[in-house]
Enzyme design. Sequence first.
Site, PDB file in Angstrom:
ATOM      1  N   ASP A 190       0.822  -1.210   0.000  1.00  0.00           N
ATOM      2  CA  ASP A 190       0.000   0.000   0.000  1.00  0.00           C
ATOM      3  C   ASP A 190       0.863   1.271   0.000  1.00  0.00           C
ATOM      4  OD1 ASP A 190      -2.057   1.749   0.347  1.00  0.00           O
ATOM      5  OD2 ASP A 190      -2.770   0.913   2.240  1.00  0.00           O
ATOM      6  N   ASP A 201      -6.327  -6.634  -1.700  1.00  0.00           N
ATOM      7  CA  ASP A 201      -6.713  -6.379  -0.310  1.00  0.00           C
ATOM      8  C   ASP A 201      -8.176  -5.929  -0.231  1.00  0.00           C
ATOM      9  OD1 ASP A 201      -6.349  -6.107   2.413  1.00  0.00           O
ATOM     10  OD2 ASP A 201      -4.609  -4.795   2.262  1.00  0.00           O
ATOM     11  N   ASN A 222     -10.317  -3.961   3.016  1.00  0.00           N
ATOM     12  CA  ASN A 222     -10.085  -3.583   4.409  1.00  0.00           C
ATOM     13  C   ASN A 222     -11.265  -3.007   5.170  1.00  0.00           C
ATOM     14  OD1 ASN A 222      -7.295  -4.186   5.152  1.00  0.00           O
ATOM     15  ND2 ASN A 222      -6.804  -2.940   3.357  1.00  0.00           N
ATOM     16  N   ASP A 258      -2.981 -10.395   9.642  1.00  0.00           N
ATOM     17  CA  ASP A 258      -2.089  -9.265   9.864  1.00  0.00           C
ATOM     18  C   ASP A 258      -1.252  -9.480  11.120  1.00  0.00           C
ATOM     19  OD1 ASP A 258      -2.517  -7.737   7.667  1.00  0.00           O
ATOM     20  OD2 ASP A 258      -4.011  -6.431   8.570  1.00  0.00           O
TER      21      ASP A 258
HETATM   22  C1  DGJ Z   1      -3.983  -4.890   5.273  1.00  0.00           C
HETATM   23  C2  DGJ Z   1      -3.082  -6.020   4.850  1.00  0.00           C
HETATM   24  O1  DGJ Z   1      -3.426  -7.184   5.516  1.00  0.00           O
HETATM   25  C3  DGJ Z   1      -1.642  -5.636   5.099  1.00  0.00           C
HETATM   26  O2  DGJ Z   1      -0.801  -6.704   4.801  1.00  0.00           O
HETATM   27  C4  DGJ Z   1      -1.322  -4.418   4.275  1.00  0.00           C
HETATM   28  O3  DGJ Z   1      -1.385  -4.741   2.920  1.00  0.00           O
HETATM   29  C5  DGJ Z   1      -2.287  -3.301   4.610  1.00  0.00           C
HETATM   30  N1  DGJ Z   1      -3.654  -3.711   4.516  1.00  0.00           N
HETATM   31  C6  DGJ Z   1      -2.072  -2.114   3.722  1.00  0.00           C
HETATM   32  O4  DGJ Z   1      -3.002  -1.136   3.913  1.00  0.00           O
END
Ligand code: DGJ
Length: 732
Positions: free
Chosen positions: A369, A480, A482, A550
């Site tokens: 990122d 990803d 999130n 993570d």
């Molecule tokens: C969440 C991912 O699990 C991380 O490894 C990383 O890529 C971050 N996002 C970056 O924002």
Amino acid sequence: MPIYFDAEKQTFRLDAGTSSYVMRVGPHGYLLHLYYGAHTSDLDLSYMEPSLPRASFCPRPHGDPETFFSLDYYPMEYPAYGAGDFRTAAVSILGANGCASTDLRYRSHEIRSGKYALKGLPSVYANETDAVDTLDITLSDELTGAEVHLLYGVFADRNVITRATVVKNAGTAPLTILKAASAAMDFPTMDYDLIHLYGMWAQERWISREPLTHDTRTVGSLRGSSSHNHNPFAALVSKTADEDHGEAYGYSLVYSGNFAIEAECDSFHSARILMGIHPTDFRWHLEPGESFTTPEAVLVYSNEGIGEMSRTYHKLYRYNLCRGEWKEKKRPILVNNWEATYFGFDDEKLLDIAKDAADLGIEMLVMDDGWFGKRNNDHCSLGDWFVNEEKLKGGLKPLVDRVNALGLKFGIWFEPEMISPDSELYRKHPDWCLCAPGRKPSIARFQYVLDMTREDVRDYLFTVISGVLSSANIVYLKWDFNRNLSEAGSALLPPERQQEFFHRYVLGLYDLLERLTSAFPHILFEGCSGGGGRFDPAMLYYSPQIWTSDDTDAIERCRIQYGTSMVYPASSISAHVSASPNHQTGRLTPFETRGNVAMAGAFGYELDLTKLTDEERALVRKQVAQYHAYYDIIQNGDLYRLVSPFENDVCCAWEYVSADRSEALLTFVVTKCRVGFTTFIRLRGLDPEKRYQDVETGRIYSGDTLMNVGVNLSRYWKDSESLICHFREVTE
Ligand code: DGJ
């Protein structure tokens, strides 16, 4: 053919490997489920049906002569809501009369060679050497015209049966599906434990095992993704089942969206399990002639314990679900810059890491990122997939070329489904973010979600991502995701179809993934969702490896990876060596242990290689050599879980055995420092007749000694908190 139908007895028997599955067309044409378990040679199992009336409150179907037949207690194959079965229903369809009462009777069936496929949805497939046949049973509701196709994919040589359901409106008026499970199953007893995988961000897929009780239990997700919190998997296991003994019934759903696995035990002590799309906030409108297809459920039976169930899933998902060039190709050892730099990097910093990586034998640099738009923190720029030239001077190509010149491959991070309110894309297309019309969307990690149900959104993403991927020699993409979906709705859907949103979102995601993976077949896709928030079989169909969590703390990873291994193969479990103290937990863990734990998956590094000491650099070289030496045993071998970190609070252990049983790797990790801990470990899965040498010490053992007596690890102990012992067959 592994599928038999006895016309006289109106009975189906599916023989999958050493398991059998039996159904019968019973009174009034209702399809009954009679058995699933170890092989049976008999077709007539009707004696298993209830033979006494159970209570006068149990309704009998209209026109039933005075028999004891009632949907309330007969074991049903695909139970429908509202016609006398009061247990949790698999299907409920609103007819033109506005009533949800659904009454499905057997109409016909077809047996076809080969495995069915599902339109727009990922599913397990048959390779050329697999013998798989399809059974398609049609049930119908005369009043509403609903036609339900129950699909079964039966693997002749493996204990695997796949199931999916297609609901068709064969009538003349519109129908609304309120619920359509992928599979349901009734058991005559509730003497089972329910295993499922639960967790949260940075703590995914912990193992829960509880006895079934007289209630209805749901494991599921309403987050718009399969989630960190629950995995679309459950198993019913006999009370005494352990890794090596007892019965285990696995249920795994090939789906990445809202799901529910429901287990109910009724007053007659029988159990029902169902799985499919979560019925909450779900409705699907069907015009005459239209069909709806559920995701696929994958059933695995084992009477050799939970370990054998997992190994069956591992092989199936590795070879019959993952696809593409990278399915069996050796994955490059990568270094990812996320925990090394977070957003604070530029091309020179990445090149410094790449130089060290090349020197140490690491094979790919992944730029995470922060490379696009104005993205110097997580407050902005998602959706603006153009290179930030302040960070990468001259764009992507010069950087990728220089990385390639060092002998390294190059990979890149995207979060395609998201949009930052502070982005050019949002300013241009505020209507592209998903939102229940009229509501203001909630924000999470400073971002909204793009409406993946929209074709124009998917076209934009395809074009912009393709542009980046074609602009330089990129061979890996980390995808990803999130945040969870809230205020779910689309500006384009009419009110009566808004409850189709969640499923349409997932279909849109699969459509985009299918287009991109087809257009860029040489690219290795790695799934990710804030770690392992979307670690499910469907994502494996597009990305053969997934970032597991993570939480990169090796000791925490023991539980996370152990739980993940319940269903998913090592080749899919992305695992990296990170810095110590660990960024998530602050724990100090020896470099060897971090390597030994990461070795159990798709291996890589996630730290600033330029900051390593000489001693650590030597350890990286050793781990790289070990990765290559152990690759085949770990990635293509059989996993045996030996000591569970969920049951033992000081250590855990697992073992891989090569396919020909000539080699084994034992990994042992101390998870809590204590003066005393278990040091005797019995191996599994070896050939008792063979002789094996410990590669490090030279000591020779017979296979039966290693399995029956075990190894004494205190003799091997040095000063690390973990070890890998490698045993190799001695042939002279
Ligand atoms: C969440 C991912 O699990 C991380 O490894 C990383 O890529 C971050 N996002 C970056 O924002």
